[in-house]
Design an enzyme around this catalytic site. Structure first.
Site, PDB file in Angstrom:
ATOM      1  N   GLY A 187     -27.418  10.958  -1.615  1.00  0.00           N
ATOM      2  CA  GLY A 187     -26.489  10.302  -2.547  1.00  0.00           C
ATOM      3  C   GLY A 187     -25.224  11.128  -2.737  1.00  0.00           C
ATOM      4  O   GLY A 187     -25.291  12.352  -2.699  1.00  0.00           O
ATOM      5  N   ARG A 189     -29.103   8.480   4.314  1.00  0.00           N
ATOM      6  CA  ARG A 189     -30.382   9.111   3.969  1.00  0.00           C
ATOM      7  C   ARG A 189     -31.327   9.238   5.156  1.00  0.00           C
ATOM      8  O   ARG A 189     -32.544   9.295   4.968  1.00  0.00           O
ATOM      9  CB  ARG A 189     -31.087   8.289   2.890  1.00  0.00           C
ATOM     10  CG  ARG A 189     -30.458   8.363   1.531  1.00  0.00           C
ATOM     11  CD  ARG A 189     -31.406   7.926   0.448  1.00  0.00           C
ATOM     12  NE  ARG A 189     -30.743   7.920  -0.842  1.00  0.00           N
ATOM     13  CZ  ARG A 189     -30.558   9.009  -1.575  1.00  0.00           C
ATOM     14  NH1 ARG A 189     -31.015  10.173  -1.162  1.00  0.00           N
ATOM     15  NH2 ARG A 189     -29.932   8.934  -2.730  1.00  0.00           N
ATOM     16  N   ASP A 221     -34.478  16.754   0.188  1.00  0.00           N
ATOM     17  CA  ASP A 221     -34.851  16.199   1.497  1.00  0.00           C
ATOM     18  C   ASP A 221     -33.876  16.645   2.588  1.00  0.00           C
ATOM     19  O   ASP A 221     -34.275  16.936   3.717  1.00  0.00           O
ATOM     20  CB  ASP A 221     -34.891  14.665   1.430  1.00  0.00           C
ATOM     21  CG  ASP A 221     -36.122  14.180   0.664  1.00  0.00           C
ATOM     22  OD1 ASP A 221     -37.185  14.831   0.780  1.00  0.00           O
ATOM     23  OD2 ASP A 221     -36.022  13.173  -0.047  1.00  0.00           O
ATOM     24  N   LYS A 230     -26.736  20.318  -3.103  1.00  0.00           N
ATOM     25  CA  LYS A 230     -26.020  19.188  -3.718  1.00  0.00           C
ATOM     26  C   LYS A 230     -27.016  18.228  -4.325  1.00  0.00           C
ATOM     27  O   LYS A 230     -28.000  17.907  -3.685  1.00  0.00           O
ATOM     28  CB  LYS A 230     -25.216  18.456  -2.634  1.00  0.00           C
ATOM     29  CG  LYS A 230     -24.713  17.104  -3.036  1.00  0.00           C
ATOM     30  CD  LYS A 230     -25.220  15.933  -2.208  1.00  0.00           C
ATOM     31  CE  LYS A 230     -26.645  15.545  -2.384  1.00  0.00           C
ATOM     32  NZ  LYS A 230     -26.994  14.186  -1.904  1.00  0.00           N
ATOM     33  N   THR A 231     -26.830  17.807  -5.519  1.00  0.00           N
ATOM     34  CA  THR A 231     -27.484  16.605  -6.062  1.00  0.00           C
ATOM     35  C   THR A 231     -27.154  16.499  -7.541  1.00  0.00           C
ATOM     36  O   THR A 231     -27.265  17.494  -8.281  1.00  0.00           O
ATOM     37  CB  THR A 231     -29.019  16.548  -5.868  1.00  0.00           C
ATOM     38  OG1 THR A 231     -29.476  15.367  -6.536  1.00  0.00           O
ATOM     39  CG2 THR A 231     -29.791  17.734  -6.378  1.00  0.00           C
ATOM     40  N   ILE A 232     -26.749  15.309  -7.938  1.00  0.00           N
ATOM     41  CA  ILE A 232     -26.444  15.126  -9.364  1.00  0.00           C
ATOM     42  C   ILE A 232     -27.717  15.303 -10.178  1.00  0.00           C
ATOM     43  O   ILE A 232     -27.660  15.592 -11.360  1.00  0.00           O
ATOM     44  CB  ILE A 232     -25.818  13.744  -9.638  1.00  0.00           C
ATOM     45  CG1 ILE A 232     -26.797  12.612  -9.335  1.00  0.00           C
ATOM     46  CG2 ILE A 232     -24.517  13.574  -8.884  1.00  0.00           C
ATOM     47  CD1 ILE A 232     -26.450  11.317 -10.048  1.00  0.00           C
ATOM     48  N   ASP A 233     -28.889  15.118  -9.545  1.00  0.00           N
ATOM     49  CA  ASP A 233     -30.159  15.155 -10.272  1.00  0.00           C
ATOM     50  C   ASP A 233     -30.447  16.521 -10.911  1.00  0.00           C
ATOM     51  O   ASP A 233     -31.263  16.615 -11.817  1.00  0.00           O
ATOM     52  CB  ASP A 233     -31.332  14.813  -9.339  1.00  0.00           C
ATOM     53  CG  ASP A 233     -31.166  13.436  -8.715  1.00  0.00           C
ATOM     54  OD1 ASP A 233     -30.255  12.700  -9.134  1.00  0.00           O
ATOM     55  OD2 ASP A 233     -31.939  13.100  -7.804  1.00  0.00           O
ATOM     56  N   TYR A 266     -26.192  -2.527 -33.169  1.00  0.00           N
ATOM     57  CA  TYR A 266     -26.943  -2.524 -31.908  1.00  0.00           C
ATOM     58  C   TYR A 266     -27.720  -1.235 -31.686  1.00  0.00           C
ATOM     59  O   TYR A 266     -27.244  -0.144 -31.993  1.00  0.00           O
ATOM     60  CB  TYR A 266     -25.989  -2.676 -30.716  1.00  0.00           C
ATOM     61  CG  TYR A 266     -25.441  -4.066 -30.545  1.00  0.00           C
ATOM     62  CD1 TYR A 266     -26.291  -5.161 -30.429  1.00  0.00           C
ATOM     63  CD2 TYR A 266     -24.068  -4.270 -30.500  1.00  0.00           C
ATOM     64  CE1 TYR A 266     -25.776  -6.430 -30.266  1.00  0.00           C
ATOM     65  CE2 TYR A 266     -23.544  -5.547 -30.331  1.00  0.00           C
ATOM     66  CZ  TYR A 266     -24.412  -6.621 -30.220  1.00  0.00           C
ATOM     67  OH  TYR A 266     -23.912  -7.883 -30.067  1.00  0.00           O
ATOM     68  N   TYR A 303     -24.621   5.059 -10.469  1.00  0.00           N
ATOM     69  CA  TYR A 303     -23.698   5.098  -9.328  1.00  0.00           C
ATOM     70  C   TYR A 303     -22.278   5.420  -9.778  1.00  0.00           C
ATOM     71  O   TYR A 303     -21.523   6.052  -9.051  1.00  0.00           O
ATOM     72  CB  TYR A 303     -23.764   3.765  -8.565  1.00  0.00           C
ATOM     73  CG  TYR A 303     -25.154   3.539  -8.018  1.00  0.00           C
ATOM     74  CD1 TYR A 303     -25.576   4.194  -6.863  1.00  0.00           C
ATOM     75  CD2 TYR A 303     -26.075   2.748  -8.697  1.00  0.00           C
ATOM     76  CE1 TYR A 303     -26.874   4.032  -6.390  1.00  0.00           C
ATOM     77  CE2 TYR A 303     -27.371   2.589  -8.235  1.00  0.00           C
ATOM     78  CZ  TYR A 303     -27.768   3.235  -7.069  1.00  0.00           C
ATOM     79  OH  TYR A 303     -29.039   3.104  -6.600  1.00  0.00           O
ATOM     80  N   ARG A 325     -22.031   9.182 -10.261  1.00  0.00           N
ATOM     81  CA  ARG A 325     -22.164   9.853  -8.967  1.00  0.00           C
ATOM     82  C   ARG A 325     -20.833   9.850  -8.221  1.00  0.00           C
ATOM     83  O   ARG A 325     -20.571  10.694  -7.373  1.00  0.00           O
ATOM     84  CB  ARG A 325     -23.195   9.035  -8.204  1.00  0.00           C
ATOM     85  CG  ARG A 325     -24.067   9.678  -7.277  1.00  0.00           C
ATOM     86  CD  ARG A 325     -25.190   8.784  -6.921  1.00  0.00           C
ATOM     87  NE  ARG A 325     -24.870   7.783  -5.922  1.00  0.00           N
ATOM     88  CZ  ARG A 325     -25.776   7.240  -5.106  1.00  0.00           C
ATOM     89  NH1 ARG A 325     -27.027   7.625  -5.185  1.00  0.00           N
ATOM     90  NH2 ARG A 325     -25.439   6.330  -4.242  1.00  0.00           N
TER      91      ARG A 325
HETATM   92  P1  FBP Z   1     -29.745  12.816  -3.851  1.00  0.00           P
HETATM   93  O1  FBP Z   1     -31.079  13.357  -4.215  1.00  0.00           O
HETATM   94  O2  FBP Z   1     -29.597  12.503  -2.436  1.00  0.00           O
HETATM   95  O3  FBP Z   1     -28.640  13.674  -4.360  1.00  0.00           O
HETATM   96  O4  FBP Z   1     -29.548  11.412  -4.590  1.00  0.00           O
HETATM   97  C1  FBP Z   1     -29.662  11.307  -5.934  1.00  0.00           C
HETATM   98  C2  FBP Z   1     -29.640   9.885  -6.450  1.00  0.00           C
HETATM   99  O5  FBP Z   1     -28.367   9.567  -6.918  1.00  0.00           O
HETATM  100  C3  FBP Z   1     -30.709   9.718  -7.512  1.00  0.00           C
HETATM  101  O6  FBP Z   1     -30.290  10.170  -8.770  1.00  0.00           O
HETATM  102  C4  FBP Z   1     -31.019   8.254  -7.448  1.00  0.00           C
HETATM  103  O7  FBP Z   1     -32.316   7.958  -7.914  1.00  0.00           O
HETATM  104  C5  FBP Z   1     -30.905   7.973  -5.982  1.00  0.00           C
HETATM  105  O8  FBP Z   1     -30.004   8.922  -5.461  1.00  0.00           O
HETATM  106  C6  FBP Z   1     -30.409   6.594  -5.682  1.00  0.00           C
HETATM  107  O9  FBP Z   1     -30.476   6.404  -4.311  1.00  0.00           O
HETATM  108  P2  FBP Z   1     -29.692   5.280  -3.492  1.00  0.00           P
HETATM  109  O10 FBP Z   1     -28.321   5.806  -3.274  1.00  0.00           O
HETATM  110  O11 FBP Z   1     -30.435   5.232  -2.204  1.00  0.00           O
HETATM  111  O12 FBP Z   1     -29.713   4.029  -4.294  1.00  0.00           O
END
Ligand code: FBP
Length: 568
Positions: A93, A157, A188, A212-215, A254, A443, A446
């Site tokens: 991602g 991916r 991965d 790298k990963t926003i997670d 709300y 998204y 990201r």
């Molecule tokens: P990475 O682990 O590749 O950085 O991706 C993170 C992520 O944005 C997750 O937070 C999310 O669950 C997933 O990718 C969404 O994947 P896709 O882009 O395949 O919908």
């Protein structure tokens, strides 16, 4: 404005190159002392326990011998004897800052030798497999500097998971005469990097991974506090949640259910909570430790709603990490079993057939007939709302991972809370109004512009990757230590990839992969969250972080979690 010419004025107003982007392009990321003079040199770094597992030594006999390295300034400024050709691939991602990794690698390479070339693979690892590439130019780098997204090269991916794909990668690297390959990705993708390093060694291509990963789940205690992209995405989500705090406090009507991206670990939700002080924050890892069922989680939310209603507050914000389902034991068991059943069915299916071509009823039937499916599983599955049942059957990604991003967990929980509150109302316990809105932030964050922290961080990572390659390293992840300190105290390192790997169940089989780091419930940050959230639940302590700042004092911010965890 373009004079009195209306057409020219329209073009100026609608031009794609905004003042904002132009200002960002003008910013030159700062380098830490070890890299400020160009590529550094490596030397062993002790004091960390990074012994690879036996299985990693067996599957990666060469790269598992790597030892931790630190990168220090190159006093002699040694030049390579021949120009290098280095490939780079963006993988998984998108994460804000990816373009600065390319810029850092490019600038470091050009500084070391003007004839060095950077080759960008297109659309992720598939680009290496198929040989689709482009040469990265100074114009491309300047145009994308400090901008979000991965669009300079694109991403994907694809997993390099069989000997055929590996041999195609080898052929591509040989044909392009690559002495180095940089893989920018999450767990991965860095797993891919480790296997590529092992397999491309004899062909003379060294491989370096970039975290790298926003997670936020790619971490190595003491060495890698956070991957790049996490801070920017969290700030983008926090801007939105802060705005909702402002709206619900104004309109008082709300409850906002917000699901936040981040796959399984709850790092993003925790950081956004520190930034915004919501009324309810769920942390998956805590739910797992306390062995809460989905009904317990519903109660946890509903109790706050009921309590606030007693105070006349029928509004609030709730943060739900997208991976929460993995931590609810009875749901996770079903996810694992269904993943196994899907993988087995697809492996044995005739050409053109797949589990997801079956109707919902046929899928349920197939699962019911599986040897690993018990009556108890059926009872649990059938007791779930249909939205959750359908979510559990969704396709897995190319690595066999459950795709949390595709499940509307916030709606599932919202509906279950509403049902529970109706019962409480019938008993006379709940007298409030429960009007709701649900949101998903993923998204959008990201793809946001990187914070200054991520701009500098990613640029240093590009330089660190070049330094590792120039020193002959392969099978390492470039990282920057001590990110909580100012840039002039950052320390680039090379972490052996094999030492980060463990066995994990993927597509129904155990595979050697880089281990994800979940939220540490003993960490300082979590302990502080535990204390503060009690106040946030009932009092309105909302925090409004505002949009990502690129100038002024707000521009120097760093993840709050990172800063809390590094307090003495
Ligand atoms: P990475 O682990 O590749 O950085 O991706 C993170 C992520 O944005 C997750 O937070 C999310 O669950 C997933 O990718 C969404 O994947 P896709 O882009 O395949 O919908």
């Amino acid at each position: 404005m373009a004079g009195d010419n209306p057409q020219a004025q329209i073009e100026e107003l609608l031009g794609t190159d905004t003042v904002f982007r132009a200002e960002r392009r003008a910013y030159r990321p700062h380098l830490c002392p070890a890299l400020a003079g160009g590529a550094g040199v490596t030397r062993p770094l002790g004091g960390f326990d990074l012994e690879p597992f036996k299985i990693a030594c067996e599957q990666l006999p060469f790269v598992s011998r790597n030892k931790l390295l630190e990168i220090v300034p190159d006093g002699k400024q040694t030049r390579p004897d021949r120009p290098r050709r280095i490939g780079i691939v963006l993988s998984g991602g998108p994460a804000p800052g990816g373009h600065n990794v390319i810029a850092g690698l490019f600038d470091a390479a050009k500084r070391a030798h003007p004839d060095n070339k950077i080759i960008g693979f297109l659309a992720g690892p598939k680009g290496i497999i198929t040989g689709k590439h482009t040469e990265v130019t100074r114009e491309m780098v300047e145009d994308h500097l400090n901008s979000g997204g991965f669009h300079m090269l694109g991403t994907g991916r694809d997993k390099i998971d069989n000997t055929e794909k590996m041999s195609q990668c080898r052929q591509t690297c040989a044909a392009l005469e690559l002495s180095g390959l940089v893989v920018v990705g999450g767990d991965d993708s860095n797993t891919n990097a480790a296997f590529l390093a092992e397999n491309l060694r004899e062909a003379g291509t060294q491989v370096i991974g970039i975290p790298k990963t926003i997670d936020g789940d790619l971490q190595v205690p003491g060495l890698l506090q956070v991957p790049f992209g996490f801070h920017s995405a969290c700030m983008a989500f926090a801007t939105e949640v802060g705005n909702l705090n402002s709206d619900c406090k104004s309109d008082l009507k709300y409850w906002h259910f917000n699901r936040l991206m981040g796959r399984s670990a709850s790092h993003i939700a925790m950081e956004v909570a520190f930034q915004t002080h919501p009324n309810v924050i769920l942390i998956g890892e805590e739910i797992e430790e306390k062995e809460l069922t989905i009904h317990n989680v519903v109660r946890l939310i509903a109790d706050v709603v009921v309590e606030r209603a007693r105070m006349g507050k029928n509004y609030g914000t709730i943060l739900i990490p997208e991976g929460i389902l993995e931590f609810i034991h009875e749901v996770n068991v079903l996810i694992i079993k269904i993943s196994y059943i899907i993988a087995t069915y697809n492996r044995e299916a005739e050409e053109g057939e797949s589990f997801h071509n079956l109707s919902f009823e046929e899928q349920v039937q197939l699962i019911d007939n599986s040897d690993i499916w018990r009556d108890y599983d059926s009872r649990v599955f059938l007791g779930f709302p249909s939205l959750l049942q359908k979510g559990l059957l969704l396709p897995r990604d190319s690595h066999g991972n459950f795709q949390y991003a595709l499940v509307n967990t916030e709606r599932i929980l919202l509906e279950m809370v509403a049902t529970y509150l109706r019962k409480q109302r019938a008993k006379g316990i709940y007298k409030g109004t429960f009007r709701t809105q649900n949101h998903y932030y993923g998204y959008d964050g990201r793809g946001t512009f990187p914070t200054k922290f991520d701009c500098d961080y990613a640029y240093n990572l590009g330089f660190a990757a070049y330094s590792l390659l120039a020193n002959g390293a392969t099978g390492y992840m470039a990282a920057i230590k001590d990110l909580h300190l100012p840039v002039d105290k950052w320390q680039p390192v090379g972490i052996p990839l094999a030492a980060l790997m463990h066995l994990e169940e993927r597509k129904g089989r155990l595979e050697l992969v880089i281990q994800k780091q979940k939220v540490d419930l003993e960490s300082r940050a979590f302990k502080i969250l535990e204390r503060e959230r009690q106040k946030w639940a009932l009092e309105d302590c909302y925090r409004f972080p505002g949009p990502i700042q690129f100038s002024g004092p707000g521009a120097e911010s760093k993840p709050i979690t990172l800063m809390l965890n590094s307090l003495g």
